[in-house]
Design a protein around this motif. Structure first.
Motif, PDB file in Angstrom:
ATOM      1  N   GLN A 127      -2.208  -9.467  -9.857  1.00 13.91           N
ATOM      2  CA  GLN A 127      -2.803  -9.205  -8.457  1.00 13.91           C
ATOM      3  C   GLN A 127      -2.878  -7.564  -8.308  1.00 13.91           C
ATOM      4  OE1 GLN A 127      -0.641 -11.301  -5.535  1.00 13.91           O
ATOM      5  NE2 GLN A 127      -2.018 -10.441  -3.964  1.00 13.91           N
ATOM      6  N   TYR A 128      -1.664  -6.940  -8.836  1.00 15.72           N
ATOM      7  CA  TYR A 128      -1.667  -5.492  -8.540  1.00 15.72           C
ATOM      8  C   TYR A 128      -1.680  -4.833 -10.112  1.00 15.72           C
ATOM      9  CZ  TYR A 128      -0.023  -7.108  -4.135  1.00 15.72           C
ATOM     10  OH  TYR A 128      -0.169  -7.823  -3.185  1.00 15.72           O
ATOM     11  N   PRO A 129      -2.789  -4.885 -10.779  1.00 14.85           N
ATOM     12  CA  PRO A 129      -2.486  -4.362 -12.170  1.00 14.85           C
ATOM     13  C   PRO A 129      -2.121  -2.925 -12.543  1.00 14.85           C
ATOM     14  CG  PRO A 129      -4.985  -4.690 -11.426  1.00 14.85           C
ATOM     15  CD  PRO A 129      -3.930  -5.256 -10.559  1.00 14.85           C
ATOM     16  N   ASP A 130      -2.370  -1.876 -11.510  1.00  9.28           N
ATOM     17  CA  ASP A 130      -2.103  -0.580 -11.621  1.00  9.28           C
ATOM     18  C   ASP A 130      -0.793  -0.326 -10.890  1.00  9.28           C
ATOM     19  OD1 ASP A 130      -4.558  -0.368 -12.748  1.00  9.28           O
ATOM     20  OD2 ASP A 130      -5.590   0.180 -10.955  1.00  9.28           O
ATOM     21  N   MET A 131      -0.079  -1.295 -10.417  1.00 15.06           N
ATOM     22  CA  MET A 131       1.198  -1.015  -9.943  1.00 15.06           C
ATOM     23  C   MET A 131       2.528  -1.067 -10.873  1.00 15.06           C
ATOM     24  SD  MET A 131       3.074  -0.505  -7.217  1.00 15.06           S
ATOM     25  CE  MET A 131       2.058  -0.714  -5.893  1.00 15.06           C
ATOM     26  N   PRO A 132       2.999  -0.010 -11.283  1.00 14.33           N
ATOM     27  CA  PRO A 132       4.183   0.066 -12.110  1.00 14.33           C
ATOM     28  C   PRO A 132       5.321  -1.119 -11.395  1.00 14.33           C
ATOM     29  CG  PRO A 132       3.756   2.176 -11.424  1.00 14.33           C
ATOM     30  CD  PRO A 132       2.908   1.368 -10.585  1.00 14.33           C
ATOM     31  N   MET A 133       5.737  -1.959 -12.332  1.00 19.32           N
ATOM     32  CA  MET A 133       6.550  -3.002 -11.850  1.00 19.32           C
ATOM     33  C   MET A 133       7.470  -3.426 -12.846  1.00 19.32           C
ATOM     34  SD  MET A 133       4.222  -6.248 -11.112  1.00 19.32           S
ATOM     35  CE  MET A 133       2.972  -5.633 -10.023  1.00 19.32           C
ATOM     36  N   ALA A 134       8.692  -4.127 -12.479  1.00 17.80           N
ATOM     37  CA  ALA A 134       9.537  -4.612 -13.510  1.00 17.80           C
ATOM     38  C   ALA A 134      10.543  -5.681 -12.569  1.00 17.80           C
ATOM     39  CB  ALA A 134      10.357  -3.692 -14.170  1.00 17.80           C
ATOM     40  N   VAL A 135      10.901  -6.721 -13.416  1.00 16.50           N
ATOM     41  CA  VAL A 135      11.853  -7.518 -12.845  1.00 16.50           C
ATOM     42  C   VAL A 135      13.331  -6.820 -13.056  1.00 16.50           C
ATOM     43  CG1 VAL A 135      13.180  -9.850 -13.353  1.00 16.50           C
ATOM     44  CG2 VAL A 135      10.732  -9.615 -13.411  1.00 16.50           C
ATOM     45  N   LYS A 195       0.689  -0.977  -0.172  1.00 14.83           N
ATOM     46  CA  LYS A 195      -0.023  -0.137   0.079  1.00 14.83           C
ATOM     47  C   LYS A 195       0.734   1.267   0.037  1.00 14.83           C
ATOM     48  CE  LYS A 195      -4.174  -1.989   1.825  1.00 14.83           C
ATOM     49  NZ  LYS A 195      -5.141  -2.283   3.122  1.00 14.83           N
ATOM     50  N   GLN A 196       2.171   1.101   0.490  1.00  9.13           N
ATOM     51  CA  GLN A 196       2.953   2.353   0.440  1.00  9.13           C
ATOM     52  C   GLN A 196       3.827   2.283  -0.748  1.00  9.13           C
ATOM     53  OE1 GLN A 196       3.002   0.024   3.409  1.00  9.13           O
ATOM     54  NE2 GLN A 196       1.455   1.183   4.232  1.00  9.13           N
ATOM     55  N   THR A 197       3.796   1.402  -1.557  1.00  7.43           N
ATOM     56  CA  THR A 197       4.556   1.378  -2.514  1.00  7.43           C
ATOM     57  C   THR A 197       4.148   1.931  -4.073  1.00  7.43           C
ATOM     58  OG1 THR A 197       5.402  -0.930  -1.888  1.00  7.43           O
ATOM     59  CG2 THR A 197       5.691  -0.515  -4.194  1.00  7.43           C
ATOM     60  N   ASP A 198       4.983   2.777  -4.482  1.00  8.75           N
ATOM     61  CA  ASP A 198       4.571   3.366  -5.908  1.00  8.75           C
ATOM     62  C   ASP A 198       5.150   2.621  -6.960  1.00  8.75           C
ATOM     63  OD1 ASP A 198       3.331   5.655  -4.634  1.00  8.75           O
ATOM     64  OD2 ASP A 198       5.174   6.331  -3.817  1.00  8.75           O
ATOM     65  N   ILE A 199       6.442   2.138  -6.694  1.00  8.07           N
ATOM     66  CA  ILE A 199       7.113   1.321  -7.873  1.00  8.07           C
ATOM     67  C   ILE A 199       7.657  -0.150  -7.198  1.00  8.07           C
ATOM     68  CG2 ILE A 199       8.982   1.141  -9.617  1.00  8.07           C
ATOM     69  CD1 ILE A 199       8.711   4.258  -9.808  1.00  8.07           C
ATOM     70  N   LEU A 200       7.246  -1.209  -7.739  1.00  3.22           N
ATOM     71  CA  LEU A 200       7.740  -2.500  -7.223  1.00  3.22           C
ATOM     72  C   LEU A 200       8.665  -3.059  -8.315  1.00  3.22           C
ATOM     73  CD1 LEU A 200       7.312  -4.855  -5.406  1.00  3.22           C
ATOM     74  CD2 LEU A 200       5.665  -5.577  -6.797  1.00  3.22           C
ATOM     75  N   LEU A 201       9.913  -3.358  -7.705  1.00  4.43           N
ATOM     76  CA  LEU A 201      11.206  -4.010  -8.343  1.00  4.43           C
ATOM     77  C   LEU A 201      11.044  -5.397  -7.779  1.00  4.43           C
ATOM     78  CD1 LEU A 201      13.618  -1.426  -8.702  1.00  4.43           C
ATOM     79  CD2 LEU A 201      11.886  -1.936 -10.291  1.00  4.43           C
ATOM     80  N   ILE A 202      11.217  -6.344  -8.581  1.00  6.62           N
ATOM     81  CA  ILE A 202      11.176  -7.996  -8.386  1.00  6.62           C
ATOM     82  C   ILE A 202      12.607  -8.441  -8.604  1.00  6.62           C
ATOM     83  CG2 ILE A 202      10.345 -10.110  -9.042  1.00  6.62           C
ATOM     84  CD1 ILE A 202       7.798  -8.427 -10.181  1.00  6.62           C
ATOM     85  N   GLY A 203      12.990  -8.958  -7.543  1.00  3.23           N
ATOM     86  CA  GLY A 203      14.541  -9.474  -7.890  1.00  3.23           C
ATOM     87  C   GLY A 203      14.358 -10.673  -8.744  1.00  3.23           C
ATOM     88  N   PRO A 204      15.613 -10.844  -9.522  1.00  4.80           N
ATOM     89  CA  PRO A 204      15.783 -11.706 -10.743  1.00  4.80           C
ATOM     90  C   PRO A 204      15.263 -13.174 -10.283  1.00  4.80           C
ATOM     91  CG  PRO A 204      17.624 -10.508 -10.699  1.00  4.80           C
ATOM     92  CD  PRO A 204      16.852 -10.113  -9.308  1.00  4.80           C
ATOM     93  N   GLN A 205      15.540 -13.745  -9.050  1.00  6.21           N
ATOM     94  CA  GLN A 205      15.147 -14.814  -8.392  1.00  6.21           C
ATOM     95  C   GLN A 205      13.524 -15.216  -8.368  1.00  6.21           C
ATOM     96  OE1 GLN A 205      16.292 -12.205  -6.761  1.00  6.21           O
ATOM     97  NE2 GLN A 205      16.693 -12.509  -4.676  1.00  6.21           N
ATOM     98  N   LEU A 206      12.882 -14.009  -8.354  1.00  2.03           N
ATOM     99  CA  LEU A 206      11.424 -14.099  -8.227  1.00  2.03           C
ATOM    100  C   LEU A 206      10.740 -13.928  -9.839  1.00  2.03           C
ATOM    101  CD1 LEU A 206      10.447 -12.499  -5.017  1.00  2.03           C
ATOM    102  CD2 LEU A 206      10.806 -14.992  -5.668  1.00  2.03           C
ATOM    103  N   SER A 207      11.646 -13.785 -10.774  1.00  3.63           N
ATOM    104  CA  SER A 207      10.900 -13.492 -12.083  1.00  3.63           C
ATOM    105  C   SER A 207       9.765 -14.308 -12.290  1.00  3.63           C
ATOM    106  CB  SER A 207      11.954 -13.549 -13.217  1.00  3.63           C
ATOM    107  OG  SER A 207      12.604 -14.683 -13.387  1.00  3.63           O
ATOM    108  N   TYR A 208       9.812 -15.408 -12.084  1.00  4.10           N
ATOM    109  CA  TYR A 208       8.719 -16.435 -12.397  1.00  4.10           C
ATOM    110  C   TYR A 208       7.310 -15.845 -11.552  1.00  4.10           C
ATOM    111  CZ  TYR A 208       9.115 -17.812  -7.364  1.00  4.10           C
ATOM    112  OH  TYR A 208       9.087 -17.837  -6.096  1.00  4.10           O
ATOM    113  N   ALA A 209       7.360 -15.088 -10.727  1.00  2.00           N
ATOM    114  CA  ALA A 209       6.128 -14.670 -10.211  1.00  2.00           C
ATOM    115  C   ALA A 209       5.690 -13.158 -10.896  1.00  2.00           C
ATOM    116  CB  ALA A 209       6.340 -14.186  -8.608  1.00  2.00           C
ATOM    117  N   GLU A 210       6.325 -12.725 -11.821  1.00  3.02           N
ATOM    118  CA  GLU A 210       6.091 -11.483 -12.240  1.00  3.02           C
ATOM    119  C   GLU A 210       4.626 -11.320 -12.869  1.00  3.02           C
ATOM    120  OE1 GLU A 210       7.414  -8.174 -15.477  1.00  3.02           O
ATOM    121  OE2 GLU A 210       8.300 -10.069 -15.701  1.00  3.02           O
ATOM    122  N   GLU A 211       4.301 -12.508 -13.647  1.00  2.00           N
ATOM    123  CA  GLU A 211       2.881 -12.588 -14.198  1.00  2.00           C
ATOM    124  C   GLU A 211       1.834 -12.527 -13.146  1.00  2.00           C
ATOM    125  OE1 GLU A 211       0.031 -15.584 -16.913  1.00  2.00           O
ATOM    126  OE2 GLU A 211       2.421 -15.667 -17.319  1.00  2.00           O
TER     127      GLU A 211
END
Length: 98
Positions: free
Chosen positions: A67-75, A46-62
């Protein structure tokens, strides 16, 4: 602005956060950057504006995008992650801003 990095345990991203903080200070960018484990994401999203995903969790990006369609994010790029290139990862995160 709050940038949140997630990884398996939250430990490996802590070093990257420190480098990103240094880069932000040098550039005069007002940002809060934090690292968390995948299991703590619900507590900080809820406090996050941009979510960065560690490469080891790239499988979870989809799933995260669903789950968070409006959240800017990337691996995080694995080379930038592996070399702890805080400046480049910060730039990548800022490019995701809406």
């Amino acid at each position: 602005m709050q940038i949140t990095l997630i990884c398996s345990a939250g430990m490996s991203t802590s070093m990257l956060v420190a480098r990103m903080d240094e880069a932000a200070k040098k550039k005069g960018i007002d940002v809060v950057i934090s690292a968390h484990s995948w299991t703590n994401l619900e507590k900080v999203i809820k406090q996050t504006d941009i979510l960065l995903i560690g490469p080891q969790l790239s499988y979870a990006e989809e799933d995260l995008r669903a789950q968070y369609p409006d959240m800017p994010m990337a691996v995080i790029d694995s080379i930038k992650y592996g070399t702890m290139n805080g400046d480049a990862v910060l730039e990548d995160a800022l490019a995701l801003q809406k």
